[in-house]
Write a protein that holds these residues in place. Structure first.
Motif, PDB file in Angstrom:
ATOM      1  N   LYS A  30       0.833  -1.194   0.000  1.00 41.70           N
ATOM      2  CA  LYS A  30       0.000   0.000   0.000  1.00 41.70           C
ATOM      3  C   LYS A  30       0.870   1.247   0.000  1.00 41.70           C
ATOM      4  O   LYS A  30       1.745   1.409   0.854  1.00 41.70           O
ATOM      5  CB  LYS A  30      -0.908   0.010   1.238  1.00 41.70           C
ATOM      6  CG  LYS A  30      -1.936   1.123   1.219  1.00 41.70           C
ATOM      7  CD  LYS A  30      -2.847   1.021   2.409  1.00 41.70           C
ATOM      8  CE  LYS A  30      -3.899   2.122   2.400  1.00 41.70           C
ATOM      9  NZ  LYS A  30      -4.806   2.036   3.561  1.00 41.70           N
ATOM     10  N   LYS A  31       0.651   2.095  -0.960  1.00 44.19           N
ATOM     11  CA  LYS A  31       1.439   3.319  -1.077  1.00 44.19           C
ATOM     12  C   LYS A  31       1.027   4.317  -0.004  1.00 44.19           C
ATOM     13  O   LYS A  31      -0.149   4.588   0.204  1.00 44.19           O
ATOM     14  CB  LYS A  31       1.236   3.941  -2.465  1.00 44.19           C
ATOM     15  CG  LYS A  31       2.188   5.093  -2.752  1.00 44.19           C
ATOM     16  CD  LYS A  31       2.003   5.597  -4.173  1.00 44.19           C
ATOM     17  CE  LYS A  31       2.956   6.749  -4.463  1.00 44.19           C
ATOM     18  NZ  LYS A  31       2.766   7.260  -5.840  1.00 44.19           N
ATOM     19  N   GLU A  32       2.016   4.834   0.716  1.00 46.95           N
ATOM     20  CA  GLU A  32       1.732   5.789   1.785  1.00 46.95           C
ATOM     21  C   GLU A  32       1.252   7.109   1.205  1.00 46.95           C
ATOM     22  O   GLU A  32       1.757   7.580   0.176  1.00 46.95           O
ATOM     23  CB  GLU A  32       2.986   6.024   2.631  1.00 46.95           C
ATOM     24  CG  GLU A  32       2.715   6.858   3.870  1.00 46.95           C
ATOM     25  CD  GLU A  32       3.943   6.984   4.763  1.00 46.95           C
ATOM     26  OE1 GLU A  32       3.885   7.783   5.715  1.00 46.95           O
ATOM     27  OE2 GLU A  32       4.927   6.276   4.501  1.00 46.95           O
ATOM     28  N   LYS A  33       0.269   7.700   1.863  1.00 48.59           N
ATOM     29  CA  LYS A  33      -0.307   8.954   1.391  1.00 48.59           C
ATOM     30  C   LYS A  33       0.713  10.080   1.422  1.00 48.59           C
ATOM     31  O   LYS A  33       1.514  10.177   2.352  1.00 48.59           O
ATOM     32  CB  LYS A  33      -1.510   9.322   2.268  1.00 48.59           C
ATOM     33  CG  LYS A  33      -2.162  10.642   1.868  1.00 48.59           C
ATOM     34  CD  LYS A  33      -3.299  10.999   2.788  1.00 48.59           C
ATOM     35  CE  LYS A  33      -3.873  12.367   2.463  1.00 48.59           C
ATOM     36  NZ  LYS A  33      -4.988  12.753   3.355  1.00 48.59           N
ATOM     37  N   SER A  34       0.686  10.915   0.404  1.00 47.78           N
ATOM     38  CA  SER A  34       1.549  12.089   0.364  1.00 47.78           C
ATOM     39  C   SER A  34       0.796  13.269   0.975  1.00 47.78           C
ATOM     40  O   SER A  34      -0.309  13.599   0.546  1.00 47.78           O
ATOM     41  CB  SER A  34       1.934  12.398  -1.088  1.00 47.78           C
ATOM     42  OG  SER A  34       2.727  13.562  -1.162  1.00 47.78           O
ATOM     43  N   TYR A  35       1.379  13.894   1.979  1.00 43.15           N
ATOM     44  CA  TYR A  35       0.703  14.972   2.701  1.00 43.15           C
ATOM     45  C   TYR A  35       1.095  16.332   2.135  1.00 43.15           C
ATOM     46  O   TYR A  35       2.270  16.590   1.850  1.00 43.15           O
ATOM     47  CB  TYR A  35       1.017  14.893   4.192  1.00 43.15           C
ATOM     48  CG  TYR A  35       0.303  13.748   4.869  1.00 43.15           C
ATOM     49  CD1 TYR A  35      -0.943  13.922   5.456  1.00 43.15           C
ATOM     50  CD2 TYR A  35       0.864  12.476   4.875  1.00 43.15           C
ATOM     51  CE1 TYR A  35      -1.618  12.865   6.051  1.00 43.15           C
ATOM     52  CE2 TYR A  35       0.195  11.414   5.465  1.00 43.15           C
ATOM     53  CZ  TYR A  35      -1.047  11.606   6.046  1.00 43.15           C
ATOM     54  OH  TYR A  35      -1.706  10.561   6.614  1.00 43.15           O
ATOM     55  N   PHE A  36       0.094  17.196   2.004  1.00 47.85           N
ATOM     56  CA  PHE A  36       0.275  18.505   1.391  1.00 47.85           C
ATOM     57  C   PHE A  36       1.121  19.417   2.275  1.00 47.85           C
ATOM     58  O   PHE A  36       0.968  19.463   3.490  1.00 47.85           O
ATOM     59  CB  PHE A  36      -1.091  19.151   1.148  1.00 47.85           C
ATOM     60  CG  PHE A  36      -1.027  20.510   0.512  1.00 47.85           C
ATOM     61  CD1 PHE A  36      -0.904  20.656  -0.856  1.00 47.85           C
ATOM     62  CD2 PHE A  36      -1.084  21.654   1.298  1.00 47.85           C
ATOM     63  CE1 PHE A  36      -0.847  21.906  -1.434  1.00 47.85           C
ATOM     64  CE2 PHE A  36      -1.025  22.911   0.731  1.00 47.85           C
ATOM     65  CZ  PHE A  36      -0.904  23.041  -0.650  1.00 47.85           C
ATOM     66  N   SER A  37       2.020  20.164   1.636  1.00 49.00           N
ATOM     67  CA  SER A  37       2.850  21.126   2.361  1.00 49.00           C
ATOM     68  C   SER A  37       3.212  22.255   1.403  1.00 49.00           C
ATOM     69  O   SER A  37       3.570  22.013   0.250  1.00 49.00           O
ATOM     70  CB  SER A  37       4.127  20.451   2.876  1.00 49.00           C
ATOM     71  OG  SER A  37       4.952  21.387   3.539  1.00 49.00           O
ATOM     72  N   SER A  38       3.100  23.496   1.868  1.00 48.23           N
ATOM     73  CA  SER A  38       3.441  24.627   1.011  1.00 48.23           C
ATOM     74  C   SER A  38       3.765  25.858   1.844  1.00 48.23           C
ATOM     75  O   SER A  38       3.411  25.946   3.020  1.00 48.23           O
ATOM     76  CB  SER A  38       2.292  24.948   0.044  1.00 48.23           C
ATOM     77  OG  SER A  38       1.167  25.425   0.762  1.00 48.23           O
ATOM     78  N   THR A  39       4.444  26.787   1.223  1.00 45.91           N
ATOM     79  CA  THR A  39       4.732  28.079   1.841  1.00 45.91           C
ATOM     80  C   THR A  39       4.336  29.175   0.870  1.00 45.91           C
ATOM     81  O   THR A  39       4.374  28.990  -0.349  1.00 45.91           O
ATOM     82  CB  THR A  39       6.224  28.232   2.187  1.00 45.91           C
ATOM     83  OG1 THR A  39       7.000  28.075   0.984  1.00 45.91           O
ATOM     84  CG2 THR A  39       6.660  27.194   3.203  1.00 45.91           C
TER      85      THR A  39
END
Length: 251
Positions: A30-39
């Motif tokens: 199962k592919k781990e979820k990519s969590y959103f990050s931004s500046t």
């Protein structure tokens, strides 16, 4: 059954059993979820933004309220001010559109809690992973943060106690930047000049310039602006004219 038929049948059974073993031993990764990050810069709400149709949703400025153009409502997030390390753990209130120059739309309540510079409201926005442990500097945690953190979907808030040596604050000399808005690069100087003349009729600004980059590249832009707030209204005016992806640089 003939010997040759027995051999073929046995071989067939062996192949089937091998395939069955292969399937049963294959694990689904199962592919781990990519969590959103931004500046980026935050758009601090006021009623004029709704009246002028810059944003589509009204916001109660007395509440902790976050609107994002990508993250869905109820997405747990941490929004922070990198200048002073103050942060809030909360949830996205709604998903809606706003000018692409901004990273997030927030209420004035959040701006006050984070002690944002309204001229340059730079923030970090991170989607929160459940069960994640947060480490916060004790000196930068206050009642509003604690209240919001209690309702956020995290199991633990870890406090890092600072020693007397750690609490010594060094004076940071903030460098002053000039901001520039880039409309586009043109092969011919005349093309850049024609667009400049047209925009002068529709955008109230005396900061248009054309800069020669190379022999066959002429840049049309605006600036300098003393801060992001001064640039904001010009950007929104151009955005309303259909200029969606305008670059900004500072020097």
């Amino acid at each position: 059954m003939k010997p040759e038929n027995i051999l073929v049948f046995s071989l067939f059974i062996f192949i089937l059993s091998s395939c069955a073993d292969y399937k049963s031993n294959t694990k689904t990764i199962k592919k781990e979820k990519s969590y959103f990050s931004s500046t980026g810069f935050a758009l601090i709400y006021d009623e004029a933004l709704y009246t002028d149709k810059v944003v589509k949703k009204k916001i109660d400025n007395n509440e902790i309220y976050i609107v994002h153009n990508f993250l869905r409502g109820n997405t747990p997030v941490q929004i922070s001010n990198p200048e002073n390390s103050k942060f809030i753990l909360t949830k996205v209130s709604k998903r809606s559109e706003y000018p692409k120059i901004f990273n997030v739309l927030i209420s004035k309540k959040i701006a006050e809690i984070l002690d944002l510079d309204e001229n340059n409201p730079f923030v970090e926005l991170n989607e929160v992973k459940k069960n994640k442990t947060f480490v916060a500097k004790e000196s930068n945690t206050f009642d509003e943060e604690k209240n919001v953190a209690q309702s956020a979907p995290v199991d633990e808030i870890t406090m890092q106690v600072l020693s007397s040596n750690d609490t010594e604050v060094k004076k940071n000399i903030k460098k002053k930047y000039s901001y520039f808005l880039i409309i586009g690069d043109f092969y011919y100087h005349e093309s850049a000049l024609n667009l400049k003349d047209e925009l002068l009729k529709k955008v109230k600004s005396d900061k248009f310039f054309i800069k020669k980059i190379t022999e066959n590249s002429h840049r049309l832009g605006l600036g300098p602006f003393k801060n992001f707030k001064a640039l904001k209204s010009t950007y929104i005016s151009l955005n309303n004219l259909g200029f969606d992806n305008l670059d900004i640089y500072k020097e």
